[in-house]
Write a protein that holds these residues in place. Structure first.
Motif, mmCIF file in Angstrom:
data_model
loop_
_atom_site.group_PDB
_atom_site.id
_atom_site.type_symbol
_atom_site.label_atom_id
_atom_site.label_comp_id
_atom_site.label_asym_id
_atom_site.label_seq_id
_atom_site.Cartn_x
_atom_site.Cartn_y
_atom_site.Cartn_z
ATOM 1 N N ILE A 34 0.892 -1.112 -0.092
ATOM 2 C CA ILE A 34 -0.021 0.036 -0.069
ATOM 3 C C ILE A 34 0.970 1.135 0.203
ATOM 4 C CG2 ILE A 34 -1.984 1.190 1.092
ATOM 5 C CD1 ILE A 34 -2.777 -1.384 2.465
ATOM 6 N N SER A 35 0.624 1.992 -0.936
ATOM 7 C CA SER A 35 1.434 3.277 -1.137
ATOM 8 C C SER A 35 1.063 4.400 -0.286
ATOM 9 C CB SER A 35 1.552 3.620 -2.642
ATOM 10 O OG SER A 35 2.044 2.424 -3.370
ATOM 11 N N CYS A 36 2.024 5.285 -0.264
ATOM 12 C CA CYS A 36 1.582 6.675 0.330
ATOM 13 C C CYS A 36 1.316 7.636 -0.846
ATOM 14 C CB CYS A 36 2.671 7.323 0.968
ATOM 15 S SG CYS A 36 3.030 6.437 2.630
ATOM 16 N N THR A 38 -0.381 11.871 -2.063
ATOM 17 C CA THR A 38 -0.715 13.155 -1.600
ATOM 18 C C THR A 38 -1.979 13.334 -2.283
ATOM 19 O OG1 THR A 38 0.396 14.330 -3.087
ATOM 20 C CG2 THR A 38 1.572 14.182 -0.932
ATOM 21 N N ARG A 39 -2.547 12.525 -3.244
ATOM 22 C CA ARG A 39 -3.823 12.976 -3.929
ATOM 23 C C ARG A 39 -4.899 12.540 -3.086
ATOM 24 N NH1 ARG A 39 -6.763 8.602 -5.448
ATOM 25 N NH2 ARG A 39 -6.096 6.813 -6.547
ATOM 26 N N ASN A 40 -6.104 13.309 -3.343
ATOM 27 C CA ASN A 40 -7.418 12.930 -2.732
ATOM 28 C C ASN A 40 -7.846 11.747 -3.152
ATOM 29 O OD1 ASN A 40 -7.355 15.577 -1.460
ATOM 30 N ND2 ASN A 40 -8.273 16.473 -3.195
ATOM 31 N N PRO A 41 -8.696 11.138 -1.992
ATOM 32 C CA PRO A 41 -9.139 9.883 -2.208
ATOM 33 C C PRO A 41 -10.160 9.941 -3.198
ATOM 34 C CG PRO A 41 -9.282 10.238 0.152
ATOM 35 C CD PRO A 41 -8.685 11.468 -0.605
ATOM 36 N N ARG A 42 -10.513 9.009 -4.193
ATOM 37 C CA ARG A 42 -11.759 8.923 -4.922
ATOM 38 C C ARG A 42 -12.763 8.177 -4.252
ATOM 39 N NH1 ARG A 42 -7.845 6.510 -9.367
ATOM 40 N NH2 ARG A 42 -6.897 8.523 -10.339
ATOM 41 N N PRO A 43 -13.883 8.394 -4.934
ATOM 42 C CA PRO A 43 -15.189 7.713 -4.051
ATOM 43 C C PRO A 43 -15.018 6.362 -3.966
ATOM 44 C CG PRO A 43 -15.762 9.417 -5.855
ATOM 45 C CD PRO A 43 -14.446 9.267 -5.994
ATOM 46 N N ASN A 50 -6.534 1.573 0.257
ATOM 47 C CA ASN A 50 -6.142 1.787 -1.374
ATOM 48 C C ASN A 50 -4.778 2.494 -1.237
ATOM 49 O OD1 ASN A 50 -9.260 2.051 -1.076
ATOM 50 N ND2 ASN A 50 -8.719 1.058 -2.908
ATOM 51 N N TYR A 51 -4.842 3.197 -0.482
ATOM 52 C CA TYR A 51 -3.454 4.074 -0.175
ATOM 53 C C TYR A 51 -3.447 4.600 1.155
ATOM 54 C CZ TYR A 51 -2.625 5.052 -5.326
ATOM 55 O OH TYR A 51 -2.297 4.955 -6.616
ATOM 56 N N PHE A 52 -2.118 4.875 1.731
ATOM 57 C CA PHE A 52 -2.212 5.942 2.837
ATOM 58 C C PHE A 52 -2.197 7.516 2.344
ATOM 59 C CE2 PHE A 52 0.158 2.087 4.250
ATOM 60 C CZ PHE A 52 -0.635 1.506 5.256
ATOM 61 N N VAL A 69 11.378 3.900 -0.365
ATOM 62 C CA VAL A 69 12.534 3.311 -1.148
ATOM 63 C C VAL A 69 12.433 3.788 -2.520
ATOM 64 C CG1 VAL A 69 10.909 1.326 -1.695
ATOM 65 C CG2 VAL A 69 13.324 0.904 -2.055
ATOM 66 N N GLU A 70 11.356 4.252 -3.004
ATOM 67 C CA GLU A 70 11.096 5.097 -4.361
ATOM 68 C C GLU A 70 9.983 6.085 -3.955
ATOM 69 O OE1 GLU A 70 8.426 4.939 -6.202
ATOM 70 O OE2 GLU A 70 7.374 3.829 -4.966
ATOM 71 N N TRP A 71 10.037 7.096 -4.908
ATOM 72 C CA TRP A 71 8.796 8.066 -4.702
ATOM 73 C C TRP A 71 8.869 8.719 -6.205
ATOM 74 C CZ3 TRP A 71 9.431 13.547 -5.272
ATOM 75 C CH2 TRP A 71 10.636 13.852 -5.001
ATOM 76 N N LEU A 78 2.293 13.257 -5.429
ATOM 77 C CA LEU A 78 3.316 12.515 -4.826
ATOM 78 C C LEU A 78 3.003 11.097 -4.588
ATOM 79 C CD1 LEU A 78 5.251 15.120 -2.629
ATOM 80 C CD2 LEU A 78 5.688 14.327 -4.915
ATOM 81 N N TYR A 79 3.827 10.228 -4.925
ATOM 82 C CA TYR A 79 3.372 8.651 -4.700
ATOM 83 C C TYR A 79 4.542 8.215 -4.181
ATOM 84 C CZ TYR A 79 -0.824 9.356 -7.468
ATOM 85 O OH TYR A 79 -2.244 9.561 -8.106
ATOM 86 N N GLY A 80 4.709 7.127 -3.242
ATOM 87 C CA GLY A 80 5.970 6.686 -2.642
ATOM 88 C C GLY A 80 5.554 5.231 -1.763
ATOM 89 N N THR A 81 6.539 4.416 -1.927
ATOM 90 C CA THR A 81 6.607 3.287 -1.326
ATOM 91 C C THR A 81 7.371 3.130 0.027
ATOM 92 O OG1 THR A 81 6.322 2.046 -3.455
ATOM 93 C CG2 THR A 81 6.880 0.838 -1.505
ATOM 94 N N LEU A 98 4.343 -4.640 -6.122
ATOM 95 C CA LEU A 98 4.209 -3.075 -5.841
ATOM 96 C C LEU A 98 3.372 -2.603 -7.197
ATOM 97 C CD1 LEU A 98 7.725 -1.703 -4.923
ATOM 98 C CD2 LEU A 98 6.053 -2.505 -3.689
ATOM 99 N N GLU A 99 2.348 -1.847 -7.072
ATOM 100 C CA GLU A 99 1.745 -1.385 -8.359
ATOM 101 C C GLU A 99 2.155 0.193 -8.386
ATOM 102 O OE1 GLU A 99 -2.190 0.071 -8.874
ATOM 103 O OE2 GLU A 99 -0.555 0.842 -10.165
ATOM 104 N N ILE A 100 3.170 0.198 -9.205
ATOM 105 C CA ILE A 100 3.822 1.760 -9.238
ATOM 106 C C ILE A 100 3.996 2.149 -10.587
ATOM 107 C CG2 ILE A 100 4.581 1.504 -6.808
ATOM 108 C CD1 ILE A 100 7.449 1.203 -7.954
ATOM 109 N N GLU A 101 4.137 3.550 -10.859
ATOM 110 C CA GLU A 101 4.646 3.923 -12.165
ATOM 111 C C GLU A 101 6.143 3.906 -12.346
ATOM 112 O OE1 GLU A 101 6.735 6.363 -10.578
ATOM 113 O OE2 GLU A 101 6.062 7.453 -12.388
ATOM 114 N N THR A 102 6.540 4.236 -13.988
ATOM 115 C CA THR A 102 7.855 3.778 -14.083
ATOM 116 C C THR A 102 8.881 4.378 -13.427
ATOM 117 O OG1 THR A 102 7.713 5.190 -16.171
ATOM 118 C CG2 THR A 102 6.959 3.004 -16.329
#
Ligand code: 5GP
Length: 182
Positions: A34-36, A38-43, A50-52, A69-71, A78-81, A98-102
């Protein structure tokens, strides 16, 4: 057998979520990190599920403390693990997904060369654009930004271990199961 770190990326709207859900159902020993963000939660999204969902200030503190370890920054957020989260799972001898961008995935590969990087590609760019618009969750500007980012992601995917085309969910899942040896 030691625990494996699996990283899956794919452009927004590529159907990653469905593929990952099916993969998790078939692999009980695979834990989704589960990643961290800063975006707002979607409905329907929940904190800690889903995230922290954290503030930009807290995220920046995390960066300063080397918690991640990455962000990466994606679409203005911002997204990070967190390293501690991965360590916990791996020490339980669970495989971690990890389901993260490239950009983040390539940071992981540099730090943890044994990590297996899989890029889920759309059958075509036209189909991807249609899927994105079909979600009706974002503004035109946000969609445009995501599409621009797709080009960078496809470029980055050349450094991945595997590219899996998501023509059907079953095909994509079966290919990934083969890759991870299940
Ligand atoms: P969304 O806002 O649609 O949930 O996610 C946007 C993008 O952020 C997706 O490509 C997703 O894979 C990526 N992402 C989610 N969590 C992380 C993370 O912890 N690190 C990085 N680098 N990307 C992430």
């Amino acid at each position: 057998m030691s625990a494996k770190l699996l990283v899956i990326s794919g452009s927004s709207g590529v159907g990653k979520g469905t593929v990952i859900k099916s993969l998790l159902a078939k692999c009980p020993n695979l834990n989704l990190s589960i990643s961290c963000t800063t975006r707002n939660p979607r409905p329907g999204e929940e904190n800690g599920v889903n995230y922290f969902f954290i503030t930009r200030d807290d995220f920046k503190k995390g960066i300063e403390n080397n918690d991640f370890v990455e962000w990466a920054e994606f679409s203005g957020n911002l997204y990070g693990t967190r390293q501690s989260y991965i360590n916990e799972c791996l020490s339980d001898d669970k495989n971690v997904l990890l389901e993260i961008e490239t950009q983040g995935a390539l940071q992981i590969k540099q730090k943890i060369p044994d990590a297996v990087l899989i890029f889920i590609a759309p059958p075509s760019l036209e189909e991807l654009e249609a899927r994105l618009r079909g979600r009706h969750t974002e503004s035109e500007e946000a969609i445009q930004k995501r599409l621009d980012f797709v080009k960078l992601e496809i470029e980055n995917s050349k450094k991945y271990d595997y590219v899996v085309v998501n023509d059907t969910v079953d095909n994509a899942v079966n290919q990934i199961l083969k890759i991870i040896g299940v």
